[in-house]
Scaffold this active site. Structure first.
Site, PDB file in Angstrom:
ATOM      1  N   SER A  70     -24.313  19.836 -78.021  1.00  0.00           N
ATOM      2  CA  SER A  70     -23.225  20.486 -77.283  1.00  0.00           C
ATOM      3  C   SER A  70     -23.721  20.811 -75.882  1.00  0.00           C
ATOM      4  CB  SER A  70     -22.837  21.774 -78.009  1.00  0.00           C
ATOM      5  OG  SER A  70     -22.156  22.636 -77.123  1.00  0.00           O
ATOM      6  N   GLY A 126     -11.726  34.777 -80.738  1.00  0.00           N
ATOM      7  CA  GLY A 126     -10.547  34.695 -81.605  1.00  0.00           C
ATOM      8  C   GLY A 126      -9.507  33.729 -81.067  1.00  0.00           C
ATOM      9  N   SER A 128      -9.829  30.472 -81.612  1.00  0.00           N
ATOM     10  CA  SER A 128      -9.974  29.316 -82.501  1.00  0.00           C
ATOM     11  C   SER A 128     -10.900  28.229 -81.986  1.00  0.00           C
ATOM     12  CB  SER A 128      -8.598  28.706 -82.835  1.00  0.00           C
ATOM     13  OG  SER A 128      -7.847  29.634 -83.538  1.00  0.00           O
ATOM     14  N   SER A 130     -13.640  27.469 -83.419  1.00  0.00           N
ATOM     15  CA  SER A 130     -14.131  26.715 -84.584  1.00  0.00           C
ATOM     16  C   SER A 130     -13.077  25.727 -85.093  1.00  0.00           C
ATOM     17  CB  SER A 130     -14.629  27.647 -85.691  1.00  0.00           C
ATOM     18  OG  SER A 130     -13.637  28.558 -86.055  1.00  0.00           O
ATOM     19  N   GLU A 162     -13.299  24.659 -93.334  1.00  0.00           N
ATOM     20  CA  GLU A 162     -13.537  26.086 -93.042  1.00  0.00           C
ATOM     21  C   GLU A 162     -13.640  26.893 -94.347  1.00  0.00           C
ATOM     22  OE1 GLU A 162     -13.274  27.290 -89.519  1.00  0.00           O
ATOM     23  OE2 GLU A 162     -14.126  29.119 -90.331  1.00  0.00           O
ATOM     24  N   ASP A 174      -4.569  28.395 -87.553  1.00  0.00           N
ATOM     25  CA  ASP A 174      -5.400  27.977 -86.425  1.00  0.00           C
ATOM     26  C   ASP A 174      -5.548  26.462 -86.380  1.00  0.00           C
ATOM     27  OD1 ASP A 174      -5.622  30.673 -86.264  1.00  0.00           O
ATOM     28  OD2 ASP A 174      -7.720  30.765 -86.916  1.00  0.00           O
ATOM     29  N   TYR A 224     -10.855  41.040 -93.239  1.00  0.00           N
ATOM     30  CA  TYR A 224      -9.851  39.978 -93.416  1.00  0.00           C
ATOM     31  C   TYR A 224      -9.689  39.680 -94.913  1.00  0.00           C
ATOM     32  CZ  TYR A 224      -7.493  35.484 -92.551  1.00  0.00           C
ATOM     33  OH  TYR A 224      -6.593  34.436 -92.510  1.00  0.00           O
TER      34      TYR A 224
HETATM   35  C1  GLA Z   1      -7.247  34.254 -88.225  1.00  0.00           C
HETATM   36  C2  GLA Z   1      -7.071  33.234 -89.343  1.00  0.00           C
HETATM   37  C3  GLA Z   1      -5.625  32.750 -89.421  1.00  0.00           C
HETATM   38  C4  GLA Z   1      -4.658  33.937 -89.496  1.00  0.00           C
HETATM   39  C5  GLA Z   1      -4.977  34.978 -88.412  1.00  0.00           C
HETATM   40  C6  GLA Z   1      -4.169  36.230 -88.549  1.00  0.00           C
HETATM   41  O1  GLA Z   1      -7.019  33.653 -86.985  1.00  0.00           O
HETATM   42  O2  GLA Z   1      -7.934  32.128 -89.144  1.00  0.00           O
HETATM   43  O3  GLA Z   1      -5.469  31.898 -90.532  1.00  0.00           O
HETATM   44  O4  GLA Z   1      -4.652  34.519 -90.762  1.00  0.00           O
HETATM   45  O5  GLA Z   1      -6.336  35.335 -88.414  1.00  0.00           O
HETATM   46  O6  GLA Z   1      -2.818  35.988 -88.290  1.00  0.00           O
END
Ligand code: GLA
Length: 390
Positions: A70, A126, A128, A130, A162, A174, A224
């Protein structure tokens, strides 16, 4: 997006050979506009893909060696395509490894590759990063191997990587947003049957501003999973009254009062109330946005954040401070946390000419309140995963 030419040069410098057989793919990050913690409850989400994301340069090899590097993180790995196992020491390379392993298990052809990633998504924010690596890997490898794929299949493969390989119990939002996004549109996804619809998001005269709290999301995974199991428990308790109920997303706001009488604790009542009303807010958002009513959409964003703070309890002082400061600025229609919570980012809908004052004033007030230096991105909605033709 990472600079095309210099990324190709870096690839050749790293792996040798010529550029002719190297292909480039790109997957974006995502921002969820509304519909939080509803995906794993079979409800609605409303994300959009960003213009920043992960570029992947890839070339097929004649052997089974997978080489991964990377431009963002020094850690590099070389592994055998037949022996792909999760190893915490392997850091970010676990994501592409996980996708290759899921593809192999499903019977897709997987050989050796030279791969170089170049990302522009802030890590751990947060947004995304990944999911973006996973989806671009799946799409790139399947394209190289000449396999047809659609966005849903791709999102599901990436989610499986994942869940099963990385061990993170996320929903589908995501990976789906990253795979299926469309320029200037948000995607309404119904997470129980995975049907979806594109909704134009041309916020005329307004901008979406993502605010990164820069708060490390330490607790996020355990909290979570705890929220997920509370929702599953609520479904089991509600089945006494509604035997056919499969997920909280099936409940409508009018069924809420009755449902709350059955639930065994105040915590479960709060969780269910959030999911049911948040789901409804997604549908109302789509309705008002189709009419061009940004003001009401902004109100729904504000309600969403309050519900995530008071009922679902996933915000925390940093996200609360940033949204509170945002709402003090004239010309801000709405502001809320986006993603899993406990840190990460907020998203605000702001009048275009207020964007710079917003960044200055919210930045200063947030820093004074939390001691953390935030970052802001005035964002555009970009396309989902695609090949970049040089
Ligand atoms: C993370 C998870 C998603 C979703 C959100 C909350 O991003 O990866 O799948 O649950 O949290 O909305």
């Amino acid at each position: 997006m990472a600079d095309l030419t210099s990324t190709f040069y870096a690839f050749i410098e790293m792996y040798g050979g010529d550029a002719a057989s190297v292909r480039m793919f790109h997957a974006p990050g995502r921002v969820n506009l509304i519909g939080e913690h509803t995906d794993y409850n079979g409800g609605y989400v409303f994300p959009a893909s960003l213009t920043f994301g992960t570029a992947m340069l890839i070339r097929k090899r004649d052997d089974r060696l997978v080489r991964m590097a990377s431009l963002n993180i020094p850690l590099r790995r070389e592994v055998d395509a037949g022996r792909l196992v999760y190893d915490p020491e392997d850091g970010w390379t676990n994501y592409p490894k996980g996708v290759l392993e899921v593809l192999r298990k499903k019977g897709f052809p997987v050989s050796g590759y030279d791969i170089l990633f170049a990302g522009t998504i802030p890590n751990g924010a947060g947004l995304s990063s990944s999911a973006s690596i996973e989806v671009v890997t799946g799409y790139g490898v399947l394209s190289l191997e000449g396999c047809e794929t659609d966005v849903l299949q791709l999102a599901l493969l990436a989610q499986e990587a994942e869940n099963a390989f990385i061990g993170v119990n996320c929903g589908i939002m995501d990976q789906f947003a990253v795979a299926a996004g469309k320029k200037n549109h948000a995607v309404l996804l119904k997470c129980d049957d995975l049907t979806f619809d594109y909704v134009p998001f041309a916020a005329k005269g307004h901008r979406l501003i993502i605010g990164n709290t820069n708060k490390t999301r330490g607790l996020v995974e355990s909290a979570y999973n705890e929220r997920r199991s509370q929702c599953e428990r609520a479904v089991r308790e509600l089945q006494a009254m509604m035997p056919g109920l499969k997920s909280l997303g099936e409940l409508s706001p009018v069924q809420l009062a009755e449902a709350e009488q059955v639930l065994s604790s105040e915590t479960l009542r709060k969780r269910v109330r959030h999911v049911v009303l948040e789901n409804d807010r997604v549908l109302r958002s789509v309705e008002v946005l189709r009419k061009g009513d940004l003001r009401t959409f902004g109100q729904l964003m504000i309600e969403s954040h309050a519900s995530l703070r008071n009922l679902y309890e996933v915000t925390g002082p940093e996200l609360d401070a940033m949204t509170e400061e945002a709402l003090k600025i004239p010309g801000v229609l709405g502001s809320r946390m986006t993603g899993a919570g406990f840190g990460g980012c907020t998203v605000s809908l702001v009048e275009e000419d207020q964007a710079q004052p917003f960044i200055r004033q919210v930045g200063a007030a947030y820093e004074a309140r939390t001691g953390l230096t935030p970052e802001f991105y005035v964002c555009d909605i970009g396309d989902g995963v695609q090949e970049i033709l040089a």
